[in-house]
Enzyme design. Structure first.
Site, short mmCIF file in Angstrom:
data_model
loop_
_atom_site.label_atom_id
_atom_site.label_comp_id
_atom_site.label_asym_id
_atom_site.label_seq_id
_atom_site.Cartn_x
_atom_site.Cartn_y
_atom_site.Cartn_z
N GLU A 150 32.77 129.49 115.81
CA GLU A 150 34.12 129.11 115.00
C GLU A 150 34.23 127.70 115.19
O GLU A 150 34.42 127.36 114.00
CB GLU A 150 35.07 129.89 115.71
CG GLU A 150 35.28 131.37 115.73
CD GLU A 150 35.47 132.03 114.39
OE1 GLU A 150 35.73 131.08 113.38
OE2 GLU A 150 35.45 133.31 114.25
N ARG A 201 33.75 125.88 111.37
CA ARG A 201 34.87 125.26 110.92
C ARG A 201 34.95 123.84 111.11
O ARG A 201 35.07 122.81 110.20
CB ARG A 201 36.27 125.71 111.47
CG ARG A 201 36.27 127.39 111.13
CD ARG A 201 37.49 127.91 111.89
NE ARG A 201 37.38 129.46 111.98
CZ ARG A 201 38.38 130.24 111.69
NH1 ARG A 201 39.48 129.74 111.49
NH2 ARG A 201 38.28 131.38 111.78
N ASP A 243 28.15 140.34 109.55
CA ASP A 243 27.96 139.83 108.41
C ASP A 243 27.14 138.72 107.97
O ASP A 243 26.07 138.39 107.13
CB ASP A 243 29.41 139.65 107.89
CG ASP A 243 30.10 138.82 108.80
OD1 ASP A 243 29.89 138.62 109.78
OD2 ASP A 243 31.40 138.63 108.46
N GLU A 291 36.55 136.42 101.04
CA GLU A 291 35.16 136.73 100.57
C GLU A 291 35.35 137.24 99.20
O GLU A 291 34.09 136.92 98.57
CB GLU A 291 34.68 137.85 101.51
CG GLU A 291 34.32 137.58 102.92
CD GLU A 291 35.68 137.24 103.82
OE1 GLU A 291 36.70 137.66 103.57
OE2 GLU A 291 35.57 136.73 104.88
#
Ligand code: DMJ
Length: 759
Positions: A389, A393, A522, A657
């Site tokens: 993360e 980010r 994913d 998404e």
């Protein structure tokens, strides 16, 4: 490093058989008998007489004494009964308060923690003390099978359908009117695909008095710090709060005390409750944000041509206004309670938003944020952060801001952060740990396992590779590439499809049962393609893995619904097909289209078009026009609906998404229907997630337009990704971030495609 195993010591004193110590008991018995025999006959008779007298007296007084004893035992029974009744009345309280009531707050460890003590300094019940949850979309992994508690503002649900405590519903009071229990005062955990059974939001008994926090809510840059609380006045007048009952069970007199209300098209935050204090709150005057009357009315589409780009900018400004007013410099805005949540304490929303502001042309906002990065952002702090993360980010956001603005400040910060993340890779297998302490330079896996999430360890490469290119220091690229090399040659893939976990000791896949393109797997697929493009399409292993995986997807996971033939990507669960699809999977149409744009097989585009349609339907078939977090598809032709939404999956977290894929699909096809679909989504966000005084909120129920159930959380990716992709979708300037020059990381931060080496 593991703590040494616990040792318990038992102290035993053994008597020594050879010791000559004095045997006290025996001696005492002998001497009593000797003394009795030494008494005269008269003395012995007197003693026996007295004893007999005592016995008679005892027998006579027995009935009245037994009365009193019975009374006492009845009272015990009554108390027990009351406990049982209390259990029946408050079934939800015990399991939730459970182990922690009255105990010291759980120690603050790891990235999933926030302030351990609530504003009232009473005992704080920490909802996430047990489970650790993948911040971004994974199911809860709980080694103990305790009750599942959704960390991200959803109702806390008990399996026995007892009352639900809504973490966002503001302070909940203990029945004894003791210290405040604030579910949201504890750690902040990211949400995502946690299975979260829902029930009605029912207040805990008895009705809580309204708790007025006695703390100021000073937030935001100096320009915003005026006297008073903007929540008190809108347009110069105190706004009347319109209240809609959650369950119709609230009493009349409590209507004006409800925390959250719903006004049809704009969520209104509580006007009576001030935000809880923050660690950084210096106790100064409350800050009103500038009041823009346009923000206090629902978005209306004018009959004339609508400037879609300007509408996105307005949405961004509105989101930013809330962040500046109530969460400035913190990780995420809680727009309903007008407060913030801390995850890593790195200003996540601010950094995630930098390049969006640049792209949208919001110069003033960008300058303010840059100022904060310059003066406040400090990575030298004792905090555990999640490697993935923080990379996508923060590192991604800084690198992207550097490329767009050219400002060296962002590059310096990126370098500093990158080097602090490196200890994560010091594992026996070179598969990185999930968590790094960026101040101490230590790293560790989650508390209950030595596994890392597959998507996490394989979706940091774009950023680490770019950092090496910029610094000319190969260490970042080396560790990131090594992970891909290891996964490439690892046995255990299923036609290119990978399990969700990998062990940091052995380097082998673990928990091989589930194959998905959703949470935990994913972005592995996304980064295979994107690394290949970033590196100038020369790294054959990456391409091979990507192509094989897409074939695996087509063979094992793609199906069509019974009623209307919608194409979807399901999951394999121990070789059984599960027609379940996370919203997260909607990244796939865009990725497939990007691959085709880069010369990959044309039939990938057919699949992309079909999946795009399905993702679109996941929005349009919901009453709010917003997709749920997870859908199931019907394979039965006789069913009336293609899409089934389970109660636990009805939430929407403002995810990007679908609009991300719409952006790619429009760029490559120029089919304006994709823009129209994106426009509809933007309007639904404005209609059902916009919070009156600033910010947008994730919601609980996309199927209930009358009460979508604001969750009081604005995810950083709403500004970092969702609004950015919407803007780029509507923009006619195809040269702005050309997809032949830039590759977007999985958090929508554009990084340059590397120039080909001279031949
Ligand atoms: C983002 O943090 C990234 O897009 C990640 O890859 C997936 N989840 C969220 C958004 O939904």
């Amino acid at each position: 490093m593991y703590p040494p195993s616990r040792k318990d010591f038992i102290s035993l004193t053994l008597s020594d058989p050879h010791s000559h110590s004095y045997n006290n008991g025996k001696h005492r018995r002998q001497s009593c008998w000797r003394k009795w025999k030494q008494l005269s006959r008269l003395q012995r008779s007197l003693i026996l007489f007295l004893l007999a007298l005592l016995l008679i007296f005892g027998l006579l007084s027995y009935p009245s004494l037994s009365e009193q004893w019975r009374g006492l035992s009845d009272r015990d029974e009554w108390l027990e009964l009351n406990d049982r009744e209390l259990d029946a009345v408050l079934p939800a309280v015990r399991p939730v308060l459970g182990q922690h009531v009255g105990k010291a707050p759980v120690p603050v460890v790891g990235p999933h923690v926030g302030p351990a003590v609530g504003p009232d300094a009473g005992p704080v019940i920490r909802l996430d003390a047990g489970p650790v949850i993948r911040p971004d979309g994974g199911p809860v992994i709980r080694p103990d099978a305790g009750p599942v508690i959704h960390p991200d503002a959803g109702p806390v649900f008990r399996p026995d359908a007892g009352p639900v405590i809504h973490p966002d519903a503001g302070p909940v009071f203990r029945p004894d009117a003791g210290p405040v229990f604030r579910p949201d005062a504890g750690p902040v955990i990211r949400p995502d695909a946690v299975v979260e059974p829902r029930g009605p939001i029912v207040p805990i008994l008895p009705k809580p008095p309204i708790k007025k926090y006695l703390f100021s809510n000073k937030r935001g840059p100096p320009s915003l710090q005026k006297e008073g609380n903007m929540s008190d006045t809108v347009g110069g007048e105190k706004k009347e709060q319109e209240v809609v009952q959650d369950e119709g069970e609230e009493e009349e007199e409590d209507k004006d005390k409800k925390i959250v209300s719903w006004r049809g098209a704009m969520i209104e935050a509580d006007q009576a409750t001030e935000p809880p204090p923050s660690a950084n709150d210096k106790g100064a005057a409350a800050p009103p944000a500038p009041v823009n009357p346009a923000d206090s009315v629902p978005l209306e589409v004018s009959p004339g041509p609508v400037d879609r780009l300007e509408t996105v900018r307005d949405a961004f400004r509105h989101a930013w206004k809330g962040y500046k007013s109530y969460a400035w410099g913190h990780d995420e805005l809680r727009p309903i309670s007008k407060s913030f949540s801390e995850w890593f304490g790195l200003g996540l929303t601010l950094i995630d938003s930098l390049d969006t502001m640049w792209i949208l042309g919001l110069k003033e906002e960008f300058a303010e944020a840059k100022n904060w990065v310059d003066n406040e952002l400090n990575f030298n702090k004792n905090v555990d952060v999640n490697l993935f993360e923080t990379t996508i980010r923060v590192l991604g956001g800084l690198l992207s801001a550097y490329h767009l603005s050219g400002d060296q400040l962002f590059f310096e910060k990126a370098k500093d952060l990158g080097s602090r993340l490196m200890p994560a890779f010091k594992t026996p297998s070179k598969i990185p740990f999930s968590d790094v302490n960026i101040g101490k330079g230590t790293a560790h896996p989650p508390r209950w396992t030595t596994d890392s999430t597959l998507a996490e360890v394989t979706s940091i490469q774009l950023e680490f590779r770019e950092l090496s290119r910029l610094t000319q220091d190969p260490q970042y690229q080396d560790v990131a590439n090594e992970v891909m090399r290891l996964v490439h040659k690892l046995p255990g893939k299923h036609d290119g499809l990978v399990p969700m976990f990998i062990n940091t000791n052995s380097g082998q896949f673990s928990h091989k049962g589930v194959l998905t393109l959703g949470a935990r797997a994913d972005s592995y697929y996304e980064y295979l393609l994107k690394q290949w493009i970033q590196g100038g399409k020369t790294e054959e292993d990456l391409l091979e893995d990507y192509l094989q995986a897409i074939e695996g997807v087509k063979k094992h996971l793609v199906r069509h619904t019974g009623p209307n033939g919608l194409t979807f990507v399901g999951e394999l669960n121990h070789n059984r097909f599960n027609p379940k699809m996370d919203h997260l999977v909607c990244f796939l149409p865009g990725t497939l289209a990007l691959g085709v744009h880069n010369g990959l097989p044309e039939d990938h585009m057919d699949l992309a078009v079909q999946l795009m349609e399905t993702c679109h339907q996941m929005y349009t078939q919901m009453e709010t026009g917003l997709s749920p977090e997870i859908v199931h598809f019907s394979l039965q032709a006789s069913d009336s609906r293609d899409i089934i939404v389970k109660p636990a999956d009805r939430h929407n977290l403002l995810r990007p998404e679908t609009v991300e894929s719409l952006f790619y699909m429009y760029r490559f096809t120029k089919d304006t229907k994709y823009r129209d679909w994106g426009w509809d989504i933007l309007q639904s966000f404005n209609n059902y997630t916009k919070v009156l005084d600033g910010g947008y909120t994730s919601i609980n129920n996309v199927r209930d337009p009358t009460n979508p159930g604001p969750r009081d959380k604005m995810e950083s990716f709403f500004l970092g990704e969702t609004l950015k992709y919407l803007y780029l979708l509507f923009s006619d300037d195809m040269e702005q971030l050309s997809l032949d020059k830039f590759i977007f990381n999985t958090e929508a931060h554009p990084l340059p495609i590397w120039p080909s080496p001279p031949k």
